[in-house]
Design a protein around this motif. Structure first.
Motif: not given
Length: 326
Positions: A63-64, A158, A225-226, A246, A248
């Motif tokens: 995903w990066l 993002w 992000g999570e 993640t 961003q």
């Protein structure tokens, strides 16, 4: 990841810590935790402990980024941003330890990015569900603090892209012949064939949400992000947010989607730190749909490519079946 990478032994990790971080590890063990990255726990002779993370610079399903260079840049940026956030006094941020040159992340082996973090004594949940309502409210408050932070210069923005979307569309167009790339290939094809209308509807719904959220002038903020329960470490010094890969600049709902809802309203705890702002229904829904599509696309791409039976493959299949109705 449950499966230890064949090309990184515990002795290799020990050597990397010595050469690049100048940490003398007396013992290193593989830690089969999380998913996506590989982890080790290293112990020093005088009791310091480190948590070592390695990510392969392979863009497939990552995903990066869409190229190895973008993946490298995203990992470096996320590590630098996390260090800056921690240095500003955000005690809930678990940041990387710099190597001997001051870098927070480095390609210590060809094709592998390494990050070393302090090992903190604590525990987290097995999945992202919230069992403790007080902890859920506390994390909402921490996110409120994060969302008011001045964005660090290295922070990446993002975008609305669903990772591996093109690969998912190619898979949807290739359902009329058997897939033979591994033990989960044909089950994936059959599962996808039975849910093709569902997946196409989700893609169309996501695109409509993107158009609505893109038209908004709501400011974007620093997001983890999570920030689900499994990424919260409960320590004797309080709650700590881990796994900042993640981080961003994004709509606040990127984080709020993970903590709002359930049997209690934690929005007041968030607003006590962030001010009188709240989630937009369309943006919250967008991130719920984005997550499901990203999971589907990632695992379909995994099983359309050569793979073998393993604990990681089994876990990937289980996750895929959660998002693709049978």
């Amino acid at each position: 990841m449950r499966d230890e990478p064949a090309d990184i032994s515990c002795d290799v990790v020990t050597a990397i810590l010595s050469e690049h971080w100048e940490f003398q590890a007396a013992g290193v063990t593989y830690a089969p935790v999380g998913f996506g990255s590989h982890h080790w726990i290293a112990s020093g002779p005088d009791c310091p402990r480190w948590f070592v993370t390695a990510d392969r610079l392979d863009p497939r399903g990552n995903w990066l980024g869409s190229t190895a260079e973008q993946v490298r840049g995203a990992i470096e940026a996320a590590a630098d941003v996390t260090v800056e956030l921690a240095d500003r006094g955000n005690e809930f941020v678990v940041a990387p330890l710099p190597d001997r040159t001051g870098r927070a992340a480095r390609e210590a082996l060809p094709g592998w990015m390494f990050v070393v973090l302090p090992y903190l004594q604590g525990w987290s949940t097995q999945d992202g569900a919230w069992d403790d309502l007080a902890e859920q409210a506390q994390v909402a408050g921490l996110l409120g603090r994060l969302h008011t932070a001045t964005p660090p210069e290295a922070l990446q923005r993002w975008d609305f892209a669903v990772p591996d979307r093109d690969a998912l569309l190619a898979a949807l167009a290739d359902l009329d012949r058997p897939w033979s790339t591994g033990p989960y290939a044909e089950p994936t094809r059959l599962r996808l064939a039975g849910a093709i209308d569902h997946v196409n509807e989700r893609l169309a719904h996501y695109d409509a949400l993107v158009r609505e959220v893109e038209a908004s002038d709501e400011p974007w903020v620093v997001t983890h992000g999570e920030p689900h329960s499994a990424n919260v470490l409960r320590t004797t010094d309080g709650l700590r947010l881990v796994d900042w890969a993640t981080v961003q600049l994004a709509p606040r709902e990127r984080d709020l989607a993970a903590v709002l809802g359930g049997t209690t309203d934690v929005l007041p705890a968030y607003q006590a730190e962030a001010g009188p702002v709240g989630p937009r229904p369309a943006a919250t829904e967008l991130f719920h749909v984005w997550w499901s599509l990203a999971e589907i696309a990632s695992y379909v791409e995994l099983f359309r490519n050569p793979h073998s039976e393993s604990e990681d493959s089994e876990e990937s299949w289980r996750t895929l079946t959660m998002y693709v109705p049978g």
